[in-house]
Design an enzyme around this catalytic site. Sequence first.
Site, PDB file in Angstrom:
ATOM      1  N   HIS A  35      40.112  41.786  29.862  1.00  0.00           N
ATOM      2  CA  HIS A  35      40.237  41.790  28.377  1.00  0.00           C
ATOM      3  C   HIS A  35      39.554  40.101  27.983  1.00  0.00           C
ATOM      4  CE1 HIS A  35      43.553  39.290  28.650  1.00  0.00           C
ATOM      5  NE2 HIS A  35      44.189  40.476  29.316  1.00  0.00           N
ATOM      6  N   GLY A  37      40.923  37.674  27.033  1.00  0.00           N
ATOM      7  CA  GLY A  37      41.542  36.607  27.795  1.00  0.00           C
ATOM      8  C   GLY A  37      41.195  36.183  29.069  1.00  0.00           C
ATOM      9  N   HIS A  38      40.848  37.158  29.847  1.00  0.00           N
ATOM     10  CA  HIS A  38      40.518  36.993  31.283  1.00  0.00           C
ATOM     11  C   HIS A  38      39.040  36.133  31.117  1.00  0.00           C
ATOM     12  CE1 HIS A  38      42.973  40.577  32.189  1.00  0.00           C
ATOM     13  NE2 HIS A  38      43.477  39.686  33.266  1.00  0.00           N
ATOM     14  N   GLN A  62      54.587  43.051  42.998  1.00  0.00           N
ATOM     15  CA  GLN A  62      55.008  42.502  41.800  1.00  0.00           C
ATOM     16  C   GLN A  62      55.447  43.485  40.822  1.00  0.00           C
ATOM     17  OE1 GLN A  62      51.026  40.495  41.101  1.00  0.00           O
ATOM     18  NE2 GLN A  62      51.490  40.741  38.908  1.00  0.00           N
ATOM     19  N   ASP A 152      51.545  34.444  30.271  1.00  0.00           N
ATOM     20  CA  ASP A 152      52.438  34.503  31.590  1.00  0.00           C
ATOM     21  C   ASP A 152      52.796  33.193  31.801  1.00  0.00           C
ATOM     22  OD1 ASP A 152      52.388  37.590  31.739  1.00  0.00           O
ATOM     23  OD2 ASP A 152      50.223  36.808  32.284  1.00  0.00           O
ATOM     24  N   GLN A 155      54.887  32.560  34.937  1.00  0.00           N
ATOM     25  CA  GLN A 155      54.118  33.037  36.120  1.00  0.00           C
ATOM     26  C   GLN A 155      53.264  31.630  36.426  1.00  0.00           C
ATOM     27  OE1 GLN A 155      51.727  36.507  37.036  1.00  0.00           O
ATOM     28  NE2 GLN A 155      50.125  35.232  36.068  1.00  0.00           N
ATOM     29  N   MET A 186      46.208  38.979  23.751  1.00  0.00           N
ATOM     30  CA  MET A 186      45.694  39.858  24.864  1.00  0.00           C
ATOM     31  C   MET A 186      46.292  40.241  25.961  1.00  0.00           C
ATOM     32  SD  MET A 186      42.308  40.165  23.600  1.00  0.00           S
ATOM     33  CE  MET A 186      41.382  39.527  22.170  1.00  0.00           C
ATOM     34  N   SER A 187      46.281  41.569  26.421  1.00  0.00           N
ATOM     35  CA  SER A 187      46.972  41.931  27.521  1.00  0.00           C
ATOM     36  C   SER A 187      46.041  43.223  27.870  1.00  0.00           C
ATOM     37  CB  SER A 187      48.646  42.172  27.557  1.00  0.00           C
ATOM     38  OG  SER A 187      48.825  42.993  28.441  1.00  0.00           O
ATOM     39  N   SER A 188      46.053  43.582  29.203  1.00  0.00           N
ATOM     40  CA  SER A 188      45.463  44.790  29.621  1.00  0.00           C
ATOM     41  C   SER A 188      46.410  46.081  29.323  1.00  0.00           C
ATOM     42  CB  SER A 188      45.573  44.618  31.591  1.00  0.00           C
ATOM     43  OG  SER A 188      44.813  43.479  31.766  1.00  0.00           O
TER      44      SER A 188
HETATM   45  O1  PAF Z   1      48.432  37.541  35.944  1.00  0.00           O
HETATM   46  C1  PAF Z   1      48.173  38.662  36.754  1.00  0.00           C
HETATM   47  O2  PAF Z   1      47.131  39.306  36.486  1.00  0.00           O
HETATM   48  C2  PAF Z   1      48.765  38.842  38.111  1.00  0.00           C
HETATM   49  O3  PAF Z   1      50.057  38.301  38.140  1.00  0.00           O
HETATM   50  C3  PAF Z   1      48.082  37.791  39.125  1.00  0.00           C
HETATM   51  C4  PAF Z   1      48.301  36.346  38.778  1.00  0.00           C
HETATM   52  C5  PAF Z   1      46.418  38.249  39.370  1.00  0.00           C
HETATM   53  C6  PAF Z   1      48.806  38.306  40.594  1.00  0.00           C
HETATM   54  O4  PAF Z   1      48.758  39.502  41.115  1.00  0.00           O
END
Ligand code: PAF
Length: 299
Positions: A35, A37-38, A62, A152, A155, A186-188
Amino acid sequence: MDILRLSSHSEWIRSRESLPKGQRIGFVPTMGALHTGHLALVEQARETCDFVVASIFVNPTQFNNSEDFAAYPLDLENDLLALESAGCSAAYFPSVSEVYPHGAKSRAMDLGGLDTVLEGALRPGHFQGVATVVDRLFDLIQPDVAFFGQKDYQQVKVIERVAALRGGQPHIVACPIVREPHGLAMSSRNRRLSPTQREAAAAIFQALRFAEAELREFPVPPRALKLEMRRIIQESGVLQVESIDFALAHSLRPITDGEAYLDRYPEPVQAFVSAYAGEVRLIDTHRIVAEGHVPDSEV
Ligand code: PAF
């Protein structure tokens, strides 16, 4: 220019060898279903790096819920087109066996407790899975800089720790949250929301901003503030709050005292919300007490 499509590590090694010496490699790890954000991460990477690689890999270790893993949206062709139009130089989409040659299992990494608090307490093992895959992807790609979104937030802290365990390589850049016009981060996962859920999900950021604005004016105790935030989020009748947490923004130490005012802590304060819209779990975060903050009522 056409994006380089790399389905194996050996293809990446060959491409890397053909690059001019001294090129700065930027890396954007993703799980696909890309999206805006990426793409903002790719754009940020392009500003400071000569060559930008994005990975697309849905990491099995994960997910602590196999249904969530199975429901994770896959859209490789559209993802590649989106990366190409954002000016990404290469996309690496490895197989599970390339990432996990000895089986898809997390390693037990020393994450200094960052993995067991907040989101980590709700999703046991999640951050060990993230740390394991990111460490492995760093080994495979050997980037100079890696870019992650602050949605995140925890993360990012975990990955900074992974980079520190690797002697500070790669350098980690935390990029600002990108939001939809009405505030939803934004998030998948947002693509799984119905129009009504998407509309209602804006209440999460409204609650976070409410907290920030309240604390700028008055020293509200955390317990009372969380109740107000919960009310704002649940008012629409569409969202179900899972958790609202406050933590020290640098160390991620959770704030457990419901009465001590938040401006009394030696670090800024970050708020974290997780809520469900139907089956879809949404998370968001916001700085609610800035560094060196003094509420107006005390000035
Ligand atoms: O944020 C993500 O999309 C995932 O946690 C990542 C950092 C690609 C690790 O799988």
